[in-house]
Design a protein around this motif. Sequence first.
Motif, PDB file in Angstrom:
ATOM      1  N   SER A 119      29.922 -55.178 -18.097  1.00  0.00           N
ATOM      2  CA  SER A 119      28.663 -54.565 -18.412  1.00  0.00           C
ATOM      3  C   SER A 119      29.527 -53.059 -18.147  1.00  0.00           C
ATOM      4  CB  SER A 119      27.547 -54.094 -17.439  1.00  0.00           C
ATOM      5  OG  SER A 119      27.884 -54.383 -16.122  1.00  0.00           O
ATOM      6  N   GLY A 120      29.887 -52.705 -17.576  1.00  0.00           N
ATOM      7  CA  GLY A 120      30.624 -51.042 -17.190  1.00  0.00           C
ATOM      8  C   GLY A 120      29.583 -50.596 -15.849  1.00  0.00           C
ATOM      9  N   GLN A 121      29.407 -51.429 -15.429  1.00  0.00           N
ATOM     10  CA  GLN A 121      29.856 -50.385 -14.032  1.00  0.00           C
ATOM     11  C   GLN A 121      30.747 -49.811 -13.454  1.00  0.00           C
ATOM     12  OE1 GLN A 121      28.177 -53.641 -11.571  1.00  0.00           O
ATOM     13  NE2 GLN A 121      29.988 -55.206 -11.051  1.00  0.00           N
ATOM     14  N   ALA A 131      17.393 -44.878 -24.887  1.00  0.00           N
ATOM     15  CA  ALA A 131      16.151 -43.868 -25.898  1.00  0.00           C
ATOM     16  C   ALA A 131      15.540 -43.083 -25.173  1.00  0.00           C
ATOM     17  CB  ALA A 131      15.633 -44.585 -27.363  1.00  0.00           C
ATOM     18  N   MET A 132      14.952 -43.529 -24.477  1.00  0.00           N
ATOM     19  CA  MET A 132      14.061 -42.260 -23.172  1.00  0.00           C
ATOM     20  C   MET A 132      14.525 -42.149 -22.545  1.00  0.00           C
ATOM     21  SD  MET A 132      11.548 -42.869 -24.878  1.00  0.00           S
ATOM     22  CE  MET A 132      10.111 -41.760 -24.077  1.00  0.00           C
ATOM     23  N   GLY A 133      16.342 -42.150 -22.171  1.00  0.00           N
ATOM     24  CA  GLY A 133      17.122 -41.647 -21.547  1.00  0.00           C
ATOM     25  C   GLY A 133      17.149 -42.515 -19.714  1.00  0.00           C
ATOM     26  N   GLY A 134      17.236 -43.688 -20.181  1.00  0.00           N
ATOM     27  CA  GLY A 134      17.153 -44.878 -18.298  1.00  0.00           C
ATOM     28  C   GLY A 134      17.883 -45.181 -19.433  1.00  0.00           C
ATOM     29  N   ASP A 135      18.654 -45.916 -18.237  1.00  0.00           N
ATOM     30  CA  ASP A 135      20.110 -46.628 -18.718  1.00  0.00           C
ATOM     31  C   ASP A 135      20.132 -48.344 -17.953  1.00  0.00           C
ATOM     32  OD1 ASP A 135      22.717 -47.147 -17.668  1.00  0.00           O
ATOM     33  OD2 ASP A 135      22.275 -46.851 -15.513  1.00  0.00           O
ATOM     34  N   PRO A 136      20.529 -49.282 -19.198  1.00  0.00           N
ATOM     35  CA  PRO A 136      20.129 -50.457 -19.515  1.00  0.00           C
ATOM     36  C   PRO A 136      21.281 -51.109 -18.732  1.00  0.00           C
ATOM     37  CG  PRO A 136      22.149 -49.159 -21.285  1.00  0.00           C
ATOM     38  CD  PRO A 136      21.375 -47.736 -20.225  1.00  0.00           C
ATOM     39  N   VAL A 137      21.985 -50.067 -17.760  1.00  0.00           N
ATOM     40  CA  VAL A 137      22.836 -51.081 -16.732  1.00  0.00           C
ATOM     41  C   VAL A 137      21.979 -51.659 -15.328  1.00  0.00           C
ATOM     42  CG1 VAL A 137      25.213 -51.235 -15.578  1.00  0.00           C
ATOM     43  CG2 VAL A 137      25.647 -50.577 -17.685  1.00  0.00           C
ATOM     44  N   LEU A 138      21.135 -50.427 -15.271  1.00  0.00           N
ATOM     45  CA  LEU A 138      20.065 -50.482 -13.943  1.00  0.00           C
ATOM     46  C   LEU A 138      19.343 -51.166 -14.095  1.00  0.00           C
ATOM     47  CD1 LEU A 138      19.681 -48.858 -11.543  1.00  0.00           C
ATOM     48  CD2 LEU A 138      17.500 -47.383 -12.486  1.00  0.00           C
ATOM     49  N   PHE A 139      18.438 -52.041 -15.403  1.00  0.00           N
ATOM     50  CA  PHE A 139      18.306 -53.016 -15.275  1.00  0.00           C
ATOM     51  C   PHE A 139      18.768 -54.205 -14.792  1.00  0.00           C
ATOM     52  CE2 PHE A 139      16.620 -56.510 -17.769  1.00  0.00           C
ATOM     53  CZ  PHE A 139      15.483 -56.961 -17.360  1.00  0.00           C
ATOM     54  N   VAL A 164      25.750 -60.337  -3.846  1.00  0.00           N
ATOM     55  CA  VAL A 164      27.045 -60.184  -4.826  1.00  0.00           C
ATOM     56  C   VAL A 164      26.149 -60.775  -6.246  1.00  0.00           C
ATOM     57  CG1 VAL A 164      28.397 -61.935  -3.485  1.00  0.00           C
ATOM     58  CG2 VAL A 164      26.237 -63.095  -4.755  1.00  0.00           C
ATOM     59  N   TRP A 165      24.975 -59.768  -6.589  1.00  0.00           N
ATOM     60  CA  TRP A 165      25.119 -60.245  -8.178  1.00  0.00           C
ATOM     61  C   TRP A 165      25.705 -59.686  -8.581  1.00  0.00           C
ATOM     62  CZ3 TRP A 165      22.936 -56.434  -4.385  1.00  0.00           C
ATOM     63  CH2 TRP A 165      22.853 -55.153  -5.131  1.00  0.00           C
ATOM     64  N   GLY A 166      26.408 -58.434  -8.624  1.00  0.00           N
ATOM     65  CA  GLY A 166      26.608 -57.643 -10.013  1.00  0.00           C
ATOM     66  C   GLY A 166      28.467 -58.795 -10.621  1.00  0.00           C
ATOM     67  N   HIS A 167      28.288 -59.745 -10.258  1.00  0.00           N
ATOM     68  CA  HIS A 167      29.127 -60.980 -10.374  1.00  0.00           C
ATOM     69  C   HIS A 167      28.949 -61.226 -12.009  1.00  0.00           C
ATOM     70  CE1 HIS A 167      27.882 -63.969  -8.174  1.00  0.00           C
ATOM     71  NE2 HIS A 167      27.538 -64.086  -9.243  1.00  0.00           N
TER      72      HIS A 167
END
Lengths: 323, 539, 138, 246
Positions: free
Chosen positions: B302-304, B231-239, B294-297
Amino acid sequence: MDRLTEYLFPKQVSSFAHDIDNLFFFIFYASVVLFLIVVIGMMYLAIKYRFKKGDEVRLTSSLDHNTFLEVLFFVIPLILVTITFVWGIRSYLNMVIVPDDAIEIKVTGQSWFWTFDYPEGGSTLNELVVPVETPIKIVLSSTDVLHSFYIPVMRAKMDVLPNRYNVMWFDANQAGEYEIFCTEYCGTGHSNMNAKVIVMPQKMYEVWLAEAGSADDDLPLEELGAKLYSKKACNTCHTLDGTALVGPSYLQTSQMWGQERVFDDGSSAIIDENYVRSSILEPQIQIVAGYQGVMPTYQGLLNDRELDALIAFLKTLKEDSQI
Amino acid sequence: MGDTNQNYLTHPKGIMSWLLTLDHKRIGLMYLFGGLFFFFVGGLLALGMRAELAAPGNDFVSNDTYNSMYTLHGAIMIFLFIIPAIPGALGNILLPLMLGAKDVAFPRLNLFSFYLYSIGAIFFIYVLLSGGVDTGWTFYTPYSTTSNTNVMSTTMGIFIIGFSSILTGLNFIATVHKMRTPGLTWYKLPLFVWALYGTSLVQITATPVIAITMVLLMLERLLGIGIFDPAMGGDPVLFQHFFWFYSHPAVYIMILPAFGIISEIIPVHSRKKVWGYKFIAYSTLSIAFIGFLVWGHHMFTSGQSVLSQIVFSFITYFVGIPTGVKIFSWMLTMYKGQVSFTPPMLYALSFLFLFTIGGLTGIFLGAVALDIHLHDTYFVVAHFHYVMQGGTIVAFLGGLHHWWPKSFGTMYNQTIANIAAIGVFIAFNGTFFPQFLLGLRGMPRRYATYDPQFVEVHSYSTFWSGILGISIFIGVMNLLWSLRKSNKLDPGTNPWGALTMEWTHTSSPPHPHNFEEEPVLTHGPYDYDKVIVKPTFKK
Amino acid sequence: MSEEHHITPLKTYLVVATALFFLTAVTVWASYIDLGSFNIVLALLIAGTKAGVVATFFMHLLWDDKKNATIFVGSLMFLSIFIIITLTDTEFRGAVNPEIKDPINKRAALYSTLPLTDDHGYPLDKENNHHEGDKDHH
Amino acid sequence: MSHDKSSPDFLYHHFYDVNQQYETSKLGMWAFILTEVLTFGGLFVAYTIYRAWNPEMFFNANLLLDVNKGLINTIVLIASSLTMALAIWAIQLNKRKLSLLMLFLTFVCALGFLGIKYLEYEHKFHLGQLPGEYYSYMGPEVVQEIHDQEKINHYIETNNIFFDKETNRLYTMNNPHIFFGIYFIMTGLHGLHVAIGMGLIAWLMVLTARGKLHARYYTHMEAVGIFWHLVDLIWIFLFPLFYLIG
């Protein structure tokens, strides 16, 4: 194997479900072999070399490595995981590259229901209707928090993000009615955020599309209201039996008809048609004391007749109504 | 030997001597009892959740209560029990003893990190008593930025505990590098030390990132800085990238010390030189390193980007291989040994069984296409419980039984301990194995109510979870019961005939300064082919 | 023993400080030259050099136990891992399905009272087809 | 067992000798530096991602920062690093008074840095160039803010700003509050480190004045020095990344 598949998995409805289940069984059998080697080896060694009563404590073998075995332990898993990786990626690319001729349906997640918008202009709530044997491209987005759109029989799942689109696709090969779950935690109603996907033969789908929205025109208001109550996902948050979920029960509102209701800012209003109508269209303005104002607006999702129908339905509710 | 009655438990005396102690063994004990307390709390929450899931509807608690319970179960078990338990408790007690050192490198810092842990724990207790927090231990935005539950206190608690974890790691690294007794070279170190060293490396490299992530999350709530909140322009996937950059390596913070414990228990109770010493040592370090890639597994749905999916899936498999070889090494350690079925050994064997399942099911989840079906279902729940509980907690219980006589100079009832160990093993499988099936059939996790088609498996799982709770309770009570006064062992006791320095060079319980004389290294930690130390039990 | 510690000559410190001041001047000067995307590379190269000099001489890494330098380099390596792998996501989203590349609303809800604008600050409610060509400026 | 009776009073009981104690402390300090690098690292990642996503917004927002103040602060910090290094050099040669003077200069530089930072912050608070939802800077002051007329022209020419005469408002860029969010968090965390560093330097001055630190034992000063240089080192990156986006 087919019976095992049926036992372990939900039906295989999408075109890639079969491939994914096969990948599962490949890893499964490889794992069973490795697991048996470890467990049987472990039990054999532990029992064979156990320290029996009366045994002498003695010096034991200085054997502590075997290069051949170590290389073997390295190479065999390496081969297996390489196959798994390549297979996993190949199937994945199949799942992510959408065929050009796909029908595009827009899915919106909102706490706690799904809205489906069809290319021809219709829209449904919590009920996704698709034709059989046609690629369906699903474009997902959310209006509030993260959700995840999961159809087990299609083996398809994708997170639903606010302010960003995500894409997935499937093509169903059997008509029928299947479950949709939300798999990304989204608050109180997360576990109730279910929907159905109804796969129809092509012909029926066309008929449905043409009739969508007009089919209910001749229903009496109260019956239409009862239908909308579940179709528009009111039931996720409002019960008919007086128990409070996320929002007040319809029964309570019905019983208090004509009386005053107190809101969380201390103000109050008489419960009447106008109150119910504005509560549906602008739910954030008057929030009943004791509840969190989490209801989204239904502006644009219900026409006048449908609003009247819901109000009429609500007014019919009594203590013993069974719906 | 000097005054044999002088040990760290009784000397010096008084409550202040405990609260202000700089002795690593006492700090370790305080961690141990803190950890066990939160294990108990987290366990009760787990049983409450299982009770709710015994039937499909809201039969026991409301959705909100359930959501709070599963969040606190996860957060308490991870941040207050598993992460601090092995390094903080067993690591603190044993590391200097195994190195022949008088203390850890920075004793004051050690006490400070215990107090940080306590302050973080107070935050959690506050959250527990004030209505809970319902975001899941993952705190995914934007739910965590909008939830009106106690997100701030929880993130603050995690932030503070994070520093406790960093300081412990830092302390251990300096200790392993600089405090080894002369002659104790790297390849003569017990494998538990290698494991703690690898863990500490992960702790100091990964934990700062969770600290800053928690700060950013708090600022997102306070100011809406717009990095994570869409809502503030951020990216939940980055979190999710930020969160898992810590939380995946954190899995290795939890499991590596367990590997260390198993690498100690199996050679000692098999009275056999450990198989593939160098391999186990190096694989610890390589797992610690690859764990960062390997964190992205955790984010396959998530839509990465597709590129990330492929990269993460590829690297994920390289964690599996060294882990697999370790399992074979432990198994082969028993070859031509003298295996005793003592309680620690039973825990170690059940670790091998359970962790193998936990590891192998990870392969299913590493294959992207299959993970899309299994992600956020009970398959994942079962997988990580096989790794975390079947792996780490079982190893922790094994380690506790192994070093209990060393830490307290008392011996528990071994028959009861064996029964509890077998009970834990059976009930654990009864509880979590059915959950694989639930996941395959598509049952999502974090559901307070569910579709009636899953009820049979759920109620089966709930039944066994009760037995599991009772078994663990009996196991731990059996240990605590042994602490009664009449149960003292002779200070020279070495009940397992172990060769590591903490058994051969100091009394049980150890001297306040660890060693009465400067320890002189006479043999390696696993030289069962050269030295015989007979197991001794003396009252 | 502490007597063995290396004592860096005063001259070294002064030379290093001079170099740092000089490099600061260079980096400011370089920022006023338009080098396109090479500006950031140059700025980071200079900053990296300065950081290296500080670490080597002021922080005594040159004369220390090599473990300390390893730890320091290690921290930078882990940071690069974090940045590079995260970039493989954020820079390549939408490579297969272009829908997922950008946020739906580029402007945060904070500005909801203002008209929406495109990348260039033009409000979207005005007809602005001409600035398609403007992109060539950049 | 007990350590050598002749060992000096600054040797803790669990070390064999002074050198082991010194080397251990230094290793611990470097491990701590690693955690610091990664703490700031998270913020550098956020910076990198958002800059890669919004290069124009970063460029435009950077014009609102005062390069001169940033440059002065860079020089002040480098100077303080030099004096910190010299303080250690002096104590190694047992020149206690010189060391004390150098510590004092370092402290003064740090104070100066924070003073300039305060002026910068104060100005931005005043204009509403604040992080997150508190960002309210949309007035035409932006044009007065930039002193370089060429930049103003470039700014308007490239259509990065849109001036709406009806509302008298200037829309500069998409989501500038994110830039300021990252700016305030990074410089704020850095400023916090400067403040902590000042506390540590003050503590060193007390220790030095009391004669606790000398040529044989100056571990505290070495450790604080490493910390202080790290603070400098981070600023070396922050300066071009925020103030000099070309």
